[in-house]
Design a protein around this motif. Structure first.
Motif, mmCIF file in Angstrom:
data_model
loop_
_atom_site.group_PDB
_atom_site.id
_atom_site.type_symbol
_atom_site.label_atom_id
_atom_site.label_comp_id
_atom_site.label_asym_id
_atom_site.label_seq_id
_atom_site.Cartn_x
_atom_site.Cartn_y
_atom_site.Cartn_z
ATOM 1 N N ILE A 1 0.845 -1.198 0.000
ATOM 2 C CA ILE A 1 0.000 0.000 0.000
ATOM 3 C C ILE A 1 0.882 1.250 0.000
ATOM 4 C CG2 ILE A 1 -1.848 1.230 1.191
ATOM 5 C CD1 ILE A 1 -2.676 -1.398 2.475
ATOM 6 N N PRO A 2 1.048 1.900 -1.141
ATOM 7 C CA PRO A 2 1.924 3.075 -1.207
ATOM 8 C C PRO A 2 1.545 4.177 -0.212
ATOM 9 C CG PRO A 2 1.330 2.342 -3.409
ATOM 10 C CD PRO A 2 0.503 1.538 -2.467
ATOM 11 N N LEU A 3 0.250 4.426 -0.059
ATOM 12 C CA LEU A 3 -0.203 5.526 0.801
ATOM 13 C C LEU A 3 -0.736 5.006 2.138
ATOM 14 C CD1 LEU A 3 -1.976 7.760 -1.879
ATOM 15 C CD2 LEU A 3 0.375 7.908 -1.039
ATOM 16 N N LEU A 4 -0.059 4.041 2.709
ATOM 17 C CA LEU A 4 -0.531 3.417 3.946
ATOM 18 C C LEU A 4 -0.644 4.443 5.082
ATOM 19 C CD1 LEU A 4 0.514 -0.026 5.284
ATOM 20 C CD2 LEU A 4 0.555 1.919 6.816
ATOM 21 N N PHE A 5 0.399 5.202 5.319
ATOM 22 C CA PHE A 5 0.359 6.201 6.386
ATOM 23 C C PHE A 5 -0.533 7.384 6.013
ATOM 24 C CE2 PHE A 5 4.555 4.234 7.499
ATOM 25 C CZ PHE A 5 4.182 3.774 8.752
ATOM 26 N N GLU A 6 -0.498 7.750 4.738
ATOM 27 C CA GLU A 6 -1.287 8.899 4.291
ATOM 28 C C GLU A 6 -2.784 8.670 4.464
ATOM 29 O OE1 GLU A 6 2.651 9.096 2.196
ATOM 30 O OE2 GLU A 6 1.260 7.526 2.797
#
Length: 201
Positions: free
Chosen positions: A111-116
């Motif tokens: 998931i590239p935007l896991l934290f976002e």
């Protein structure tokens, strides 16, 4: 019992796709968020009608035209939040189906935007793929059509690498392939040996 869930993330150009490939090579199933979105935007995908309802001219040949979608996002500050509200639940459903059907002891969710997107709480462990900033920049700028301005715009929307490394449980270095491979092998060994507890606080 569900698999031990590893959230795999990292900023653009950090080598996350390479890391995901190394997990796959070790017979660890990997769910790819980007691939899930591509499937949703393809003909017959559940995302097509969701986008058509908001932006009919972004549909071509029964699929979402990603260039037109990008142009809309670039020209309308309200476009991306609207798209995310429509598409993220569909992506989450696809992810849930993957986990439910997974019979392996470990599963990786790329998931590239896991934290976002605030998704880090849904994993037993979060692994952050990282490389020095100058290496990241060289990798990304070597891609066709990429410019300094486009890269800076992408980075502005992403949580900084230093913060990701601080918030993750494990950092996977991607400067050297052998080091990346060794780190992933050690991580798999530690998970199977019970040295990483399930469920992050």
């Amino acid at each position: 019992m569900r698999p031990f869930l590893v959230g795999l993330t990292g900023s653009i150009g950090m080598g996350k796709s390479t890391a995901a490939g190394l997990f796959r090579a070790r017979n660890i199933p990997v769910w790819d968020a980007d691939a899930a979105v591509h499937a949703l935007y393809a003909p017959g995908g559940a995302g097509v009608e969701a986008i058509r309802a908001m932006r009919p001219d972004a549909i071509a040949g029964g699929a979402v035209d990603r260039k037109k979608l990008s142009d809309w996002i670039a020209g309308d500050p309200g476009a991306l939040p609207r798209i995310e509200r429509a598409i993220h639940p569909l992506v989450a459903e696809d992810r849930a189906r993957f986990v439910e059907s997974c019979e392996a002891d470990i599963a990786v969710l790329d998931i590239p935007l896991l934290f976002e997107t605030g998704a880090e709480g849904g994993f037993d462990l979060v692994a952050v793929v990282s490389a020095p900033a100058e290496v990241q920049r060289d990798r990304v700028l070597s891609r066709p059509g990429m410019t300094e301005e486009r890269l800076d715009a992408v980075l502005a929307r992403q949580v900084p690498d230093a913060e990701k490394r601080a918030r993750g449980d494990v950092v996977i270095p991607s400067l050297n392939l052998e080091e990346t491979r060794a780190t992933i092998d050690a991580l798999i060994h530690d998970i199977r040996g019970g040295r990483h507890a399930r469920n992050r606080p």
